[in-house]
Design a protein around this motif. Structure first.
Motif, PDB file in Angstrom:
ATOM      1  N   ASP A 138      -9.039  -6.053  -2.640  1.00  0.00           N
ATOM      2  CA  ASP A 138      -7.937  -5.196  -3.073  1.00  0.00           C
ATOM      3  C   ASP A 138      -7.717  -4.102  -2.028  1.00  0.00           C
ATOM      4  OD1 ASP A 138      -6.095  -3.577  -4.288  1.00  0.00           O
ATOM      5  OD2 ASP A 138      -7.101  -3.534  -6.229  1.00  0.00           O
ATOM      6  N   PHE A 139      -6.642  -4.283  -1.241  1.00  0.00           N
ATOM      7  CA  PHE A 139      -6.288  -3.329  -0.194  1.00  0.00           C
ATOM      8  C   PHE A 139      -5.043  -2.530  -0.573  1.00  0.00           C
ATOM      9  CE2 PHE A 139      -8.077  -6.742   2.900  1.00  0.00           C
ATOM     10  CZ  PHE A 139      -9.369  -6.392   2.540  1.00  0.00           C
ATOM     11  N   SER A 140      -4.713  -2.516  -1.868  1.00  0.00           N
ATOM     12  CA  SER A 140      -3.489  -1.832  -2.285  1.00  0.00           C
ATOM     13  C   SER A 140      -3.577  -0.327  -2.062  1.00  0.00           C
ATOM     14  CB  SER A 140      -3.176  -2.136  -3.753  1.00  0.00           C
ATOM     15  OG  SER A 140      -4.272  -1.786  -4.581  1.00  0.00           O
ATOM     16  N   ASN A 141      -4.787   0.224  -2.078  1.00  0.00           N
ATOM     17  CA  ASN A 141      -4.998   1.623  -1.700  1.00  0.00           C
ATOM     18  C   ASN A 141      -5.727   1.617  -0.362  1.00  0.00           C
ATOM     19  OD1 ASN A 141      -5.733   4.272  -1.308  1.00  0.00           O
ATOM     20  ND2 ASN A 141      -6.574   4.574  -3.354  1.00  0.00           N
ATOM     21  N   PRO A 142      -5.006   1.842   0.753  1.00  0.00           N
ATOM     22  CA  PRO A 142      -5.634   1.722   2.077  1.00  0.00           C
ATOM     23  C   PRO A 142      -6.859   2.614   2.256  1.00  0.00           C
ATOM     24  CG  PRO A 142      -3.238   1.874   2.266  1.00  0.00           C
ATOM     25  CD  PRO A 142      -3.571   2.179   0.840  1.00  0.00           C
ATOM     26  N   ALA A 143      -6.904   3.725   1.554  1.00  0.00           N
ATOM     27  CA  ALA A 143      -8.030   4.649   1.718  1.00  0.00           C
ATOM     28  C   ALA A 143      -9.264   4.205   0.949  1.00  0.00           C
ATOM     29  CB  ALA A 143      -7.617   6.053   1.274  1.00  0.00           C
ATOM     30  N   GLU A 144      -9.112   3.326  -0.033  1.00  0.00           N
ATOM     31  CA  GLU A 144     -10.238   2.913  -0.871  1.00  0.00           C
ATOM     32  C   GLU A 144     -10.211   1.405  -1.111  1.00  0.00           C
ATOM     33  OE1 GLU A 144     -10.087   5.202  -4.436  1.00  0.00           O
ATOM     34  OE2 GLU A 144     -10.515   7.095  -3.436  1.00  0.00           O
ATOM     35  N   PRO A 145     -10.429   0.596  -0.077  1.00  0.00           N
ATOM     36  CA  PRO A 145     -10.444  -0.863  -0.282  1.00  0.00           C
ATOM     37  C   PRO A 145     -11.660  -1.281  -1.101  1.00  0.00           C
ATOM     38  CG  PRO A 145     -11.172  -0.318   1.935  1.00  0.00           C
ATOM     39  CD  PRO A 145     -10.723   0.972   1.318  1.00  0.00           C
TER      40      PRO A 145
END
Length: 221
Positions: A138-145
Motif C-alpha cells: 500500500d503506497f497510497s500514502n507516500p510517507a507511510e508505505p
C-alpha cells in the motif's frame, strides 16, 4: 540566430518526453528494474510432531479475492487505484503458496498432529476454510508505505457421530507492516512476517474452541 538553431529534431524531443514519462511512472511505484520472483514460505518443519499433539485438521485451499489472484505483485497507489508490477511476481499463484504455508504453520503447532487435504476421508477435529482478502503493497500514502495481508479463516467442527458440521470460529486477521523501502523485496519480507503473526494469533484462537479430542481406540485386554 534563427529559431531553428535552438530547436531539437522532433524525434529527439519526443524521445525526451517518453523517457520523462516512464521515469515519473517508475518513481511513483518503485517497480523493479529486472524481473524478480518471490515466495511466501512456511516455517522450518519440525522433525516430529510435539508429544502433546493430538489434533487432526483438514485444510481447504485458500480462496483468493480476484484482485490478488494472479502472480504479479499488486500495489495500491490511491484510494481506488492499483498497479500490477510486471517485474515482480510470486513463484506460484497466491492460493497455492498460502495453502502450503498455512499447512506448515499448522503442522508446526504444539497441538496439531497432522493436516490433511479435503476429501481424504479421515476423521478430523475441524476443517479450515481460509480466504485471502488482500495481499498488497500500500503506497497510497507516500510517507507511510505498508505491506498488507488480510485473511479470513472459518473453522468447522465435525461432523462427529450424529452431530452435524458446525461453525466454531470465524475471524478476519489483518496485518499492516510498515516498510522502510518501497520495493518488492521489502513488501514480500513483510508479507512473510505478517503471515507468521496471523498464524500465531489464529492458532491461539483455535485451540480453546476445538471440540474435545477423539478417544483413541482401546487396546484389547
Amino acid at each position: 540566430m534563427r529559431r531553428s538553431d535552438f530547436d531539437l529534431p522532433a524525434g529527439i524531443a519526443r524521445g525526451f518526453v517518453l523517457v520523462a514519462a516512464l521515469a515519473a511512472c517508475a518513481c511513483a511505484s518503485k517497480l523493479a528494474r529486472t524481473p524478480e520472483t518471490f515466495t511466501i514460505d512456511p516455517p522450518p518443519p519440525r522433525p516430529a510432531p510435539a508429544a502433546t499433539a493430538n489434533r487432526i485438521l483438514s485444510l481447504r485451499g485458500v480462496e483468493v479475492a480476484p484482485t490478488y489472484a494472479g502472480s504479479e505483485m499488486v500495489y495500491r497507489v490511491g484510494e481506488h487505484g492499483i498497479e500490477r508490477d510486471p517485474y515482480a511476481s510470486l513463484a506460484a499463484p497466491p492460493s497455492q503458496l498460502l495453502t502450503a504455508a498455512i499447512r506448515g504453520y499448522l503442522r508446526d503447532s504444539d497441538y496439531v498432529r497432522d493436516v490433511v487435504a479435503q476429501g481424504e476421508g479421515l476423521p478430523v477435529d475441524a476443517t479450515l476454510e481460509p480466504a485471502l482478502l488482500e495481499l498488497s503493497g500500500d503506497f497510497s500514502n507516500p510517507a507511510e508505505p505498508v505491506a498488507v495481508l488480510t485473511l479470513r479463516i472459518r473453522v468447522l467442527a465435525g461432523p462427529s457421530g450424529a452431530a452435524p458440521e458446525r461453525e466454531i470460529l470465524l475471524k478476519t486477521y489483518t496485518r499492516r507492516i510498515p516498510l522502510s523501502q518501497r520495493t518488492a523485496v521489502a513488501v514480500v519480507a513483510a508479507w512473510n512476517r505478517a503471515l507468521g503473526e496471523i498464524m500465531a494469533e489464529f492458532l491461539a484462537d483455535l485451540k480453546p474452541v476445538l471440540p474435545p479430542p477423539r478417544e483413541a481406540p482401546g487396546n484389547p485386554g
